[in-house]
Design a protein around this motif. Structure first.
Motif: not given
Lengths: 724, 353
Positions: A95, A98-99, A102, A481, A483, B17-20, B42, B44, B343-345
Motif C-alpha cells: 500500500a 502504491r502511495r 501515485y 496491478h 489499481l 487510505q490504503s484501499k480503493y 476494495f 486489492s 482514484e488514488w486510494e
C-alpha cells in the motif's frame, strides 16, 4: 517431490548446465522464501503446474492422479490455489509503494513536460545545450517533491521541558529509500549545495546512521545502548563508556549531543562546584570550543551549534583560528591540576579528535563511513572533488573492512566512484523499478557522461536507451496491478521508442466487463488520441455485452465504434426475435432499444428499420382503431417508405403487406396510386423469385396470405387506374 | 450578482487510505458532534470488499474507523438514509445482491444488523444503482440486464416486486426517486425514463439525448431530482455532459455543460461526469427567475474536477485533482461539507465557509 528443484536429483546434466549458464547464479544473495500451500487435497499428488497470475500472484494447479475407474473415490481431482509473493522488501509495504507511485506521477509528468518545452525552446534559439542554466532547478523541484513522498522528515517539536538525560531524540524510523534518494539529490541535482557538500554528508549520516546499524555496530547503536544505561548511572564521569560515546559522537560531528552530554558531567553539580573548579573549567572550555566549531555552510537549523561561513576563505581563516585555540588548550597547564583521571583522559582524547589525530579517530568510529565523515570534519576539511573523496573512502574501508555491505553503502561507493551503472544496479537491487525509473532523472542531471550513457540508444537493448528501458520496466510493474494500471500510460508515453506500442497492448488487455474500467480505459485512449484502439475496445465491449444478453449495451458500443459489419450481423439476430415477438404488448420492451437506434441509417447497420417498422405498426394500429382516411394515408406513407428502404429485410416484406391488407382494400377509395401499387407488385414478384433460393426464410403466415395480398394489390391497381 | 457563498476557497482535507474507494456517503448524523461517513472499500491485496463507517474530525484532520462490514462482492452503489431515528445504508454489489445495514440509534456508526437480497434474485449480473425513497423504506434497483425492481424493507426481511424487464434490450445505469410513486432512470444514449407506479407496465415518458450531430450520445452515469422541483431531472454522463430534462417540455433538454452546450457555456470538464447532485449550499444567483432556471449543481469527473455549475454562469471549481474523482456526497444537514473519493486510494473532505 515435484516443484522443488533438488541438486542431487539430476547429476547428469548438472555439469553441462553450469558451463552454459549465461548469468552466474549466486545463491547466497537472497534467502529462498518458503510459502506453504493449503490445497486440502489427499495425497498422492500427481502433478503440479505453476503459472503467473495477476500481479505478484502465482497460480498453482494441484492435480491428483486420475483415480481407478472402479474405486469409489469421490475426492475432487484437483484444486487451483493462488500464492501471493511478497516483494521481498520488508521496509515498504504494498500500500505504501502504491502511495509513492501515485504521488510521484505529478512531479514526473511536470518534469517531462518541462523537458519537452525546454527542448523545443532551445531548438528555436539554436542554443548549444538543451538544458539552460536553470534546468537543475526544475530537477531539484522534482526531487524535493519526490523526497517529500518518501517519509516525513519533520522531527517532532522539542519538548517544553527538556529531559537532560534524553541524549537521542525520538524520531520517526528513517527509511533507506529516503536515505538513498537524498544521497543522489545532494550529489546530482542540488548544484547549490556543491560548495558545502561535506556538511551535507555530515547531516546525512546524522539522519541515517541508524540504518547502518542493521549490518554492523555504529556510533548510533553505541549511543542507543548508552542511552539505555544512562538512567541507572550515578557518577557518570567515572564510567569509561561515557567518554567513549562522547568521543564517538564528536568524531562524526554530532556536536549538539556532545555538548548536552558534557553537561551531565558531575562537576556541574551544585555541591561539587567548589572543590572541582578546575575540572569543571576544562569541561566547560572543551564544550565551548566544540559549540564554536566553524562550519562551511550557509546556515544551521535552529538549536544546532557551530559557526557558519559561506565563503571558503573566511571558513579557512576561522578554522585555523579555532584549531589554534584547541592546540593552546591542549598545552594548557591546567591539565596537571585536574585530578580526575577519567575526565582528564577523556577530554584529552576529544581534543586529539578535534586536532585530527587519525589514530584516535579510527579508534572511536565503528563503520568506515563514520571514519570517512570524521576525516572531513577534522583531518581534511577542505576536500573537493569526487576523486579525492573516493580515494579517501577506499583508505577508510581498508582501515575498517565491512562484514556485509548495506545497500546504501554500495550506492555511496557508486556515486563516489562515478560509476552510473553500479548506482543503477544497486538502486534496482535494493529498491526496485520505481527507484530506478525516477532516479534516472537525477543521474542524467549529474554529468554529461552520465546523460550520454543513459540516453544513448543501444543496439543491444533493441534500439532503446537505458533510461527508456527502466521506465518501461516500471510501467510494466504498474500495469500488472489492478489499481495502478492507470498511471502506467504516463510513463509509457514518455518513452519515445517502445512506449506507444506497449501502451496499446496494455489498453487492449484490460478487462471490459465493468463499465467503469471500460470508460477509464477509453478516456486514456481519448487523452492520447488513440482512436483506432478506442474503437476496437468498443467493438470488444459491444460483442461481450451482446453475447451476455445485454443487447442494448451491445448495440450501443457497436454504434459508438461505428462497426457496420457487426451491427448488420446482429441485426439479423434481432430481426429473428422481432418477427416472433413484436406484438403491441412487447413493443414496450423494445421501445428503449428502438429509441437508442434512432432513425438515421449511418451507424446502425440496417437496424434503423426497426424504428420505421415501429412507426408503421403504430399508424396501422390507429387505422385498426377506426380512424379516418387521413390516418390511413399516413400509414400508407410509412408502408411505402418501409418497402422502398433497402435495409428492410426481405423476410419482412410479406408480413408487412399482409398486415396492411386493410389499407390495400380501403373501401372509400384506393389509397395507393398506380406507381405505388406497381412498386409493391414488383416487390412481390421479387419475393416469388427469391423463394427459389435455398437461404429463403418462409414467413410464419397463413398459406393463402400471398394470394390474398396479390389479389388486393391487383384490385387496388385496377381502382387506381380507373381513378386516374 | 456573483456567487458570494463560494468567494473563499474551501478548506480541503485529503485523507489517504490504503484501499480503493468504490463509493462514499455521509451518514445522517444523530447529533451535531457526530460526523460520520460510510465508505465502500476494495482491498486489492486481499481481494475483499467492505463497507466501513468512519468518524471525521477536522482538527487534526482524521478519519477514525468505527465499524467494518465485509461484503461478498464489490459495492457498485451505496446510499444512506434514516428511518425511525436509525441511520441505514443500502448497498448493491457487482454480484447482484442488495444489503441493507442498520446502525444503532445509540451508536449510529455500528452497522450491526443486516437484511439481504441474494444475488440472481433481482438481477442477472451487476446492479448498476440502488436508490432509497426519501424517508421511506422502499428502494428501487436497476441493472445492465434491463430490469427495474422495487425492494421493500420489512422488519426482518426484504421483499421485491419487478416493475419492468426489458430482457437486456435496454440497460439502466442509474435511478432516483422523485416522489413516493415516481422515479426516474437513466441509461445508454443519454436516455432518461420516467416511471410512475400508478401506471405500471412501462415508462410513462422517455427521452433520448441527440442534440449534437458531431458526437454520438454517451451514457448517463448519475441523475438527481430536487425535492422542491420534482418535474426536473438532472443528469450527468459522458463527455462532460450535464443536462436537465423538464417533464413539462420533454423534448427540450437544457444543456448545462458538455459538447454541444454552445459558446455561452464553459464546460468544466471533458470526460465522464461520474456523479451529479443539486448543491443546496450554493446560493443561486438567479433569485428572481425561480421556476425556469436550473438550480446550482455539483459534479465530479474522471479528469479530477469537482465543480459547481449553474445555468448561464461560469462554473466554480472546488477541487482539481491529478486523478479521477469517482463519487461525492453533500451532507444533507451541513451542506457546506462535501466528501469525495479519489482514484488514488484517498478521500477528500471539503468544508466551505
Amino acid at each position: 517431490m515435484p516443484g522443488v528443484a533438488s541438486g542431487s536429483g539430476d547429476t547428469r546434466g548438472a555439469s553441462g548446465s553450469n558451463d552454459s549458464s549465461l548469468v552466474p547464479y549466486l545463491p547466497e544473495l537472497r534467502q529462498p522464501v518458503v510459502y506453504s500451500l493449503h490445497h486440502g487435497l489427499k495425497p498422492p499428488i500427481g502433478r503440479l503446474s505453476i503459472s503467473w497470475s495477476r500481479g505478484n500472484n502465482l497460480r498453482v494447479s494441484v492435480l491428483r492422479p486420475p483415480s481407478a475407474e472402479d474405486s469409489d473415490d469421490v475426492e475432487v481431482g484437483g484444486r487451483v490455489v493462488e500464492v501471493r509473493l511478497s516483494n521481498g522488501d520488508g521496509e515498504t509495504g504494498d500500500a505504501k509503494w502504491r502511495r509513492i507511485a501515485y504521488g510521484s506521477v505529478p512531479p514526473f509528468a511536470l518534469l517531462q513536460s518541462r523537458r519537452s518545452s525546454v527542448a523545443s525552446l532551445s531548438k528555436m534559439s539554436m542554443s548549444p545545450s538543451p538544458y539552460n542554466i536553470d534546468w537543475w532547478e526544475y530537477v531539484m523541484e522534482y526531487s524535493k517533491d519526490i523526497n517529500s513522498l518518501l517519509g516525513d522528515s519533520k522531527a517532532p517539536p522539542n519538548p517544553v521541558i527538556d529531559d537532560p538525560k534524553t541524549v537521542l531524540r525520538n524520531v520517526e524510523e528513517p527509511t533507506s529509500l529516503k536515505a538513498a534518494w537524498e544521497l543522489m539529490e545532494m550529489f546530482y541535482a542540488d548544484k547549490q549545495c556543491q560548495s558545502w557538500l561535506l556538511e551535507r554528508l555530515v547531516d546525512w549520516l546524522a539522519d541515517y546512521d541508524s540504518l547502518l546499524s542493521s549490518t554492523q555496530p555504529t556510533v548510533h547503536s553505541k549511543l542507543v545502548d548508552f542511552q539505555n544505561e544512562l538512567v541507572g548511572l550515578q557518577v557518570i564521569e567515572d564510567n569509561p563508556k561515557y567518554w567513549e560515546v562522547l568521543s564517538s559522537a564528536l568524531a562524526v560531528g554530532w556536536i549538539e549531543i556532545v555538548v548536552k552530554m558534557l553537561r551531565l558531567h558531575g562537576s556541574y553539580q551544585f555541591h561539587q562546584l567548589g572543590n572541582r573548579e578546575i575540572e569543571n573549567g576544562l569541561v566547560e572550555t572543551v564544550s565551548f570550543l566544540i559549540s564554536k566549531m566553524p562550519r562551511m555552510r550557509p546556515e544551521v537549523e535552529y538549536g544546532r551549534l557551530g559557526e557558519c561561513y559561506k565563503a571558503k576563505p573566511d571558513f579557512i581563516k576561522a578554522w585555523e583560528k579555532w584549531r589554534g585555540k584547541i592546540t593552546k588548550l591542549d598545552c594548557s597547564a591546567f591539565w596537571l591540576q585536574c585530578d580526575h583521571r577519567q575526565t582528564r583522559e577523556g577530554l584529552k582524547n576529544m581534543i586529539q579528535i578535534m586536532l585530527g589525530n587519525t589514530d584516535n579517530i579510527c579508534n572511536v568510529t565503528c563503520h568506515w563511513i563514520e571514519l570517512f565523515i570524521s576525516h572531513f570534519l577534522y583531518v581534511r576539511p577542505f576536500t573537493v572533488g569526487l576523486e579525492s573523496m573516493y580515494s579517501l573512502a577506499q583508505k577508510c574501508m581498508q582501515l575498517k573492512p565491512m562484514s556485509s555491505a548495506h545497500g546504501l553503502i554500495a550506492i555511496i561507493l557508486g556515486i563516489l566512484g562515478e560509476n552510473t551503472e553500479v548506482i543503477l544496479a544497486e538502486c534496482s537491487r535494493a529498491f526496485g523499478p520505481w527507484m530506478v525509473a525516477h532516479a534516472i532523472e537525477l543521474l542524467t542531471t549529474g554529468s554529461d557522461e552520465a546523460e550520454f550513457l543513459l540516453q544513448e540508444e543501444r543496439h543491444s537493448l533493441g534500439g532503446i536507451s537505458i533510461a527508456e528501458l527502466h521506465r518501461l520496466v516500471y510501467a510494466q510493474v504498474l500495469s500488472s496491478h489492478p489499481l495502478t494500471w492507470q498511471i502506467a500510460p504516463i510513463y509509457l508515453t514518455s518513452c519515445m521508442k517502445q512506449g506507444m506500442g506497449l501502451l496499446e497492448i496494455l489498453l487492449y488487455k484490460l478487462p471490459i466487463q465493468h463499465n467503469e474500467t471500460l470508460l477509464k480505459n477509453l478516456e486514456i485512449c481519448r487523452l492520447y488520441e488513440l482512436d483506432t484502439i478506442s474503437s476496437n475496445i468498443m467493438k470488444i465491449a459491444g460483442v461481450y455485452h451482446w453475447k451476455h444478453g445485454r443487447k442494448g449495451s451491445g448495440v450501443f458500443w457497436l454504434q459508438q465504434a461505428r462497426d457496420e459489419i457487426r451491427l448488420s450481423r446482429i441485426a439479423q439476430h434481432l430481426f429473428d426475435s422481432v418477427g416472433k415477438s413484436i406484438s403491441d404488448e412487447s413493443f414496450k420492451q423494445w421501445e428503449g432499444l428502438i429509441e437508442l437506434l434512432g432513425s438515421e441509417s449511418k451507424t446502425t447497420g440496417g437496424l434503423e428499420f426497426l424504428h420505421k417498422y415501429r412507426d408503421f405498426k403504430k399508424s396501422l394500429k390507429q387505422v385498426y382503431g377506426g380512424k379516418t382516411t387521413d390516418t390511413a394515408r399516413q400509414a400508407v406513407e410509412s408502408l411505402i417508405s418501409l418497402m422502398k428502404n433497402p435495409s428492410t429485410p426481405q423476410r419482412f416484406w410479406l408480413p408487412i403487406l399482409h398486415d396492411s391488407l386493410k389499407l390495400l382494400n380501403w373501401q372509400e377509395r384506393p389509397l395507393l396510386n398506380v406507381s405505388q401499387t406497381s412498386l409493391l407488385l414488383n416487390k412481390l414478384q421479387e419475393l416469388s423469385m427469391a423463394k427459389l433460393r435455398p437461404d429463403f426464410i418462409e414467413a410464419d403466415l397463413p398459406p393463402q396470405a400471398l394470394s390474398s395480398v396479390r389479389l388486393a394489390l391487383a384490385t387496388n391497381l385496377g381502382r387506381a387506374i380507373l381513378e386516374e | 450578482m456573483a456567487i458570494t457563498a463560494l468567494s473563499e476557497p474551501p478548506q480541503i482535507h485529503r485523507l489517504r487510505q490504503s484501499k480503493y474507494i468504490d463509493a462514499v456517503r455521509w451518514l445522517p448524523p444523530l447529533s451535531a458532534l457526530d460526523r460520520l461517513a460510510v465508505i465502500a472499500v476494495f482491498d486489492s491485496d486481499s481481494d475483499s470488499a467492505a463497507i466501513e463507517t468512519h468518524s471525521f474530525a477536522p482538527d487534526p484532520e482524521n478519519l477514525t474507523q468505527q465499524s467494518q462490514w465485509f461484503s461478498p462482492s464489490r459495492i457498485s452503489s451505496l446510499k444512506t438514509s434514516q428511518s425511525h431515528h436509525k441511520p441505514f445504508v443500502a448497498a448493491a454489489t457487482l454480484a447482484g445482491s442488495i444489503h441493507i445495514l442498520f446502525g444503532d440509534s445509540m451508536d449510529p456508526a455500528s452497522l450491526e444488523s443486516e437484511l439481504l437480497m441474494p444475488e440472481k434474485a433481482l438481477h442477472e449480473g451487476p446492479i448498476s444503482c440502488v436508490d432509497i425513497m426519501d424517508g421511506g423504506v422502499e428502494c428501487v434497483s436497476v441493472g445492465e440486464d434491463g430490469r427495474v425492481n422495487l425492494v421493500s424493507v420489512g422488519e426482518s426481511e426484504l421483499s421485491y416486486q419487478r416493475i419492468f424487464d426489458s430482457s437486456g434490450l435496454v440497460s439502466f445505469t442509474t435511478a432516483k426517486w422523485a416522489s413516493p410513486s415516481e422515479f426516474a432512470t437513466g441509461g445508454y444514449g443519454f436516455s432518461l425514463q420516467w416511471w410512475d407506479q400508478r401506471k405500471p407496465g412501462a415508462a410513462v415518458s422517455q427521452f433520448k439525448g441527440s442534440w449534437s450531430q458531431r458526437t454520438t450520445p454517451g451514457i448517463v452515469h448519475s441523475i438527481d431530482i430536487h425535492p422542491s422541483r420534482k418535474h426536473t431531472c438532472l443528469a450527468g454522463g459522458s463527455l462532460g455532459t450535464v443536462f436537465a430534462w423538464d417533464l413539462r417540455w420533454p423534448q427540450q433538454p437544457i444543456l448545462l455543460s458538455g459538447v454541444g452546450a454552445g459558446e455561452t457555456t464553459h464546460s468544466p470538464c471533458e470526460s465522464e461526469v461520474w456523479e451529479v447532485h443539486f448543491d443546496h449550499y450554493a446560493k443561486s444567483s438567479n433569485v428572481g427567475n425561480v421556476s425556469s432556471r436550473i438550480l446550482p449543481t455539483m459534479i465530479c469527473s474522471e479528469d479530477g474536477i469537482l465543480a459547481v455549475v449553474e445555468q448561464g454562469e461560469e462554473p466554480v471549481e472546488l477541487l482539481a485533482e491529478p486523478c479521477a474523482i469517482n463519487s461525492f456526497d453533500i451532507d444533507r444537514q451541513y451542506p457546506s461539507d462535501v466528501i469525495c473519493s479519489l482514484e488514488w486510494e484517498s478521500i477528500a473532505i471539503l468544508t466551505r465557509s
